[in-house]
Design an enzyme around this catalytic site. Structure first.
Site, PDB file in Angstrom:
ATOM      1  CG  HIS A  96      48.373 -11.054 -54.064  1.00  0.00           C
ATOM      2  ND1 HIS A  96      48.564 -12.412 -53.884  1.00  0.00           N
ATOM      3  CD2 HIS A  96      49.612 -10.482 -53.965  1.00  0.00           C
ATOM      4  CE1 HIS A  96      49.850 -12.658 -53.698  1.00  0.00           C
ATOM      5  NE2 HIS A  96      50.505 -11.503 -53.730  1.00  0.00           N
ATOM      6  CG  HIS A 103      53.509  -8.383 -50.267  1.00  0.00           C
ATOM      7  ND1 HIS A 103      52.195  -8.597 -49.953  1.00  0.00           N
ATOM      8  CD2 HIS A 103      53.727  -9.050 -51.426  1.00  0.00           C
ATOM      9  CE1 HIS A 103      51.636  -9.371 -50.876  1.00  0.00           C
ATOM     10  NE2 HIS A 103      52.543  -9.657 -51.780  1.00  0.00           N
ATOM     11  CD  GLU A 137      57.312  -6.922 -57.103  1.00  0.00           C
ATOM     12  OE1 GLU A 137      56.870  -7.716 -57.957  1.00  0.00           O
ATOM     13  OE2 GLU A 137      57.694  -7.280 -55.975  1.00  0.00           O
ATOM     14  CG  ASP A 138      53.344  -4.810 -58.456  1.00  0.00           C
ATOM     15  OD1 ASP A 138      54.306  -4.925 -59.235  1.00  0.00           O
ATOM     16  OD2 ASP A 138      52.830  -5.777 -57.856  1.00  0.00           O
ATOM     17  CG  ASP A 187      53.836 -13.153 -52.678  1.00  0.00           C
ATOM     18  OD1 ASP A 187      52.810 -12.560 -53.068  1.00  0.00           O
ATOM     19  OD2 ASP A 187      54.836 -13.339 -53.404  1.00  0.00           O
TER      20      ASP A 187
END
Length: 715
Positions: free
Chosen positions: A94, A118, A122-123, A183
């Site tokens: 991704h 990016h 967050e992950d 995105d």
């Protein structure tokens, strides 16, 4: 596995011969995933997984240093290792796909580095501090800008507050939104693995928020594909019909656009103009819109001709040749080079017709204009690196919508109004309404400055755009030199001068909400009305003075009432050439010295005196009344009727009557008509101690805030 294979809603590739943009072949994400898992074969070698990114990046930036990309990929791959997407590919595919989208549009290295990272904060366990330490403050800021807020902390407000956070970050660095758009595009390409209801929810947010943002940032390449993907999900039947139209046209074999393109090439060759003539197929949504607008489509309706030249002047040279050697459709001509769109777009639009009735739309632009038209702000590279040769008009354009392409006017206005929308639901609904206004106009202030406003904006919107909450004291406007109410809708290129109440006593009316189109205006007005609930019900009564003024200002009269004339006060002395006749000053024009006057004998031995320009003079003459010689006598005291035109505001009547009283003038009678369109008309019959004071009195009345004209009674 390709993106299309995992997404039944994605537009299916068309048969051979269908118009299609010349783009890089779709990357095999499964192959990228295997390369990502295998990792680099040498310590400092460029990983195979980002070779496509590097190739695309070097096509736009041949001298780019790829070391930051290599390190960003290594960190992203190691951090996301073991994570899988719902489509079955390794998660690293991704950020790789997002980065490739941006690289093909010409994004610079810092943006690509941030796009690879990016989702790490967050992950994964990677922190912002770690990103900042290894890649610098710019990359840290971009990654932080696109990192979502946690639902655990924000609940249902997580999505709107995430978008608020991104928009605020975009206000400082527009590259944040570039990464978000890429995105979302990749997520939309692979949305077919989601439940239908989730597909629809994501598609609606994309339609309402991200597509308008892509339009405003000028990133047409992303906007058009997002539109088609949303169209396929939310309107599957219309999408299928449109796709069938495109397939049928491709299978027909007729290609009028190709023939017209050859004609255009021949014209330009003969004229000696170096140009590239291309056929640009319309995307699905564009074909759908054209079919709804024009009905049955002809072959040339499925695409447009694009003419690319080297210099701006060549654009007009091409236009002149086409309009001279071919049949132009003049109504289709638009010049977005001289007057660019608010999203940086520049091009000449025209259309030419063949003898068989086929009409081809033609876009004419330079190669650089085309790059900006496709990639918008992404084509600016790093907009924060100072230019070696700044534009000469930079300082002069500070107030203009295009002065800073990295902080366009619409974004500045959005950031201003969002500060007043603290409630997430209010912000979310207002954001969608704001972005739905997809066209902008530019209006000019008297000092030459410019205001960017959405199409349909009124003077109310202009007031709040220029003055913020100080616009509460706005009482009217002049549009192109003519007085106008605040409800007046402005047009592109209008000049608007806003008239402000100098003493600050004016207040917004609830009616203003009916004319406010911008969120900034609506939020400011609603906030004021909420803070003044007891005053809001009286906000439209702009003529009645408060009770506290009744005893302090004995000359002030209540709207609509009339005071009886004072018989002991003489009118101006006029001497007529009719001995024994009673002389009356006509109430229709109330002449005073030194007006030019005439007189007529009426019933009962009375002579009425009129101004010579009074409309009643013609009626008297037509009815056969006897005209009598008349002149002014020695008495200086006189009676006159004045009409004052004003914008409505509280305490206006009290202020006017006070101004009259301060000049030593008595009010014989006063009438105030009900407000219409925020304008109020006052009629006063006044007893002047000396006719010479009339100009001074009228000037004093005009100086009362809100009064824009004072004149003698026109009757």
């Amino acid at each position: 596995m390709s993106a299309e294979a995992t997404n039944p809603a994605t537009p299916v590739p068309l048969t051979q011969g269908t118009f299609r943009r010349k783009t890089r072949a779709r990357i095999d994400l499964r192959r990228l995933g295997r390369a990502a898992l295998l990792g680099p074969t040498a310590r400092n070698a460029l990983p195979d997984a980002i070779s496509h990114v590097a190739e695309a990046h070097r096509a736009h930036h041949p001298d780019a240093d790829l070391e930051a990309l290599r390190r960003a990929y290594v960190l992203a791959e190691s951090s996301h290792r073991g994570q899988m997407r719902k489509s079955g590919e390794p998660y690293i595919t991704h950020p790789l796909a997002v980065t490739l989208i941006l690289a093909e549009l010409g994004a610079e290295t810092t943006t690509l580095t941030a796009s690879l990272l990016h989702d790490t904060v967050e992950d994964t366990e990677v922190t912002l501090d770690q990103v900042g330490t290894e890649f610098g403050a710019e990359v840290r800021y971009l990654v932080d800008g696109v990192t979502k807020l946690e639902k655990v902390d924000y609940g249902a407000a997580a999505e709107p507050e995430t978008f608020r956070k991104m928009l605020v970050a975009t206000g400082n660095d527009v590259r944040v939104m570039s990464i978000k758009l890429a995105d979302r595009l990749h997520n939309m390409r692979t949305l077919g693995v989601m439940r239908p209801e989730k597909q629809a929810r994501i598609a609606k947010v994309t339609r309402d928020v991200l597509i308008p943002l892509a339009e405003r940032l000028g990133v047409q390449a992303l906007k058009t594909e997002l539109e088609d993907l949303v169209f396929a999900i939310l309107h599957p039947e219309e999408y299928a019909t449109t796709r069938e139209l495109i397939v049928e046209n491709a299978a027909s074999g007729a290609d009028p656009l190709a023939a017209i393109a050859e004609d255009v090439r021949a014209v330009l060759r003969e004229a000696g103009i170096q140009a590239e003539v291309l056929i640009r197929p319309r995307h699905f949504v564009s074909v759908h819109r054209v079919s709804r607008k024009r009905g049955p489509l002809r072959g040339a309706d499925f695409g447009r001709l694009l003419v690319l030249v080297g210099e701006d002047a060549d654009c007009y040279g091409v236009l002149g040749e086409l309009h001279t050697c071919m049949t132009p459709v003049v109504s289709e001509f638009k010049d977005f080079i001289a007057v660019p769109k608010f999203n940086l777009y520049q091009s000449l639009h025209t259309a030419v017709a063949r003898g068989d009735g086929e009409v081809a739309e033609v876009l004419i632009r330079t190669h650089q204009m085309h790059k900006v038209a496709e990639a918008g702000v992404i084509a600016l590279g790093n907009p924060y690196v100072p230019s070696a040769a700044p534009e000469p008009d930079t300082e002069a354009a500070v107030d203009g919508e295009r002065a800073d392409p990295t902080r366009p006017g619409w974004l500045s206005r959005l950031l201003d109004w969002q500060e007043g929308a603290s409630d997430p639901d209010t912000f979310w609904s207002t954001l969608r309404e704001d972005l739905a206004q997809d066209r902008e106009i530019t209006v000019f202030r008297p000092d030459g400055g410019a205001l960017g406003l959405p199409e349909g904006a009124s003077c109310v919107d202009a007031a709040y755009a220029q003055y913020g909450e100080d616009a509460h004291a706005c009482i009217g406007a002049r549009v192109n030199g003519r007085l106008a109410t605040l409800s007046t809708v402005l047009g592109d290129g209008d000049t608007v001068e806003l008239l402000m109440d100098q003493d600050g006593s004016s207040e917004p009316s609830r009616e203003w909400l009916d004319h406010a189109h911008t969120p900034a205006a609506r939020i400011a007005i609603q906030r004021w009305l909420a803070a003044h609930p007891t005053d809001s019900t009286d906000s439209t009564d702009t003529t009645r003075p408060p009770a506290s003024h009744a005893h302090a200002r004995p000359a002030a009269l209540t709207a609509g009432t009339t005071e009886a004339p004072h018989p002991d006060r003489p009118e101006a002395s006029a001497v007529v050439d009719l001995p024994g006749a009673a002389v009356r000053i006509a109430g229709c024009c109330t002449p005073v010295p030194p007006d030019e006057i005439t007189a007529f004998a009426v019933r009962g031995g009375v002579v009425t005196v009129h101004r010579v320009d009074c409309a009643g003079v013609a009626r008297m003459q037509n009815s056969g009344r006897t005209e009598v010689g008349v002149r002014w006598g020695d008495t200086t005291e006189c009676r006159v009727t004045l009409v004052a035109e004003s914008f409505g505001r509280p305490h206006l009547l009290a202020d006017l009557t006070e101004a009259i009283a301060l000049e030593g003038v008595g009010i014989v009678s006063a009438t105030v008509e009900p407000p219409t369109q925020q304008r109020v008309r006052h009629t006063y019959t006044l007893q002047l101690p000396d006719a010479a004071t009339l100009p001074v009195l009228m000037r004093a009345m005009r100086n009362v805030p809100g009064v824009y004209d004072v004149g003698r009674a026109p009757r």
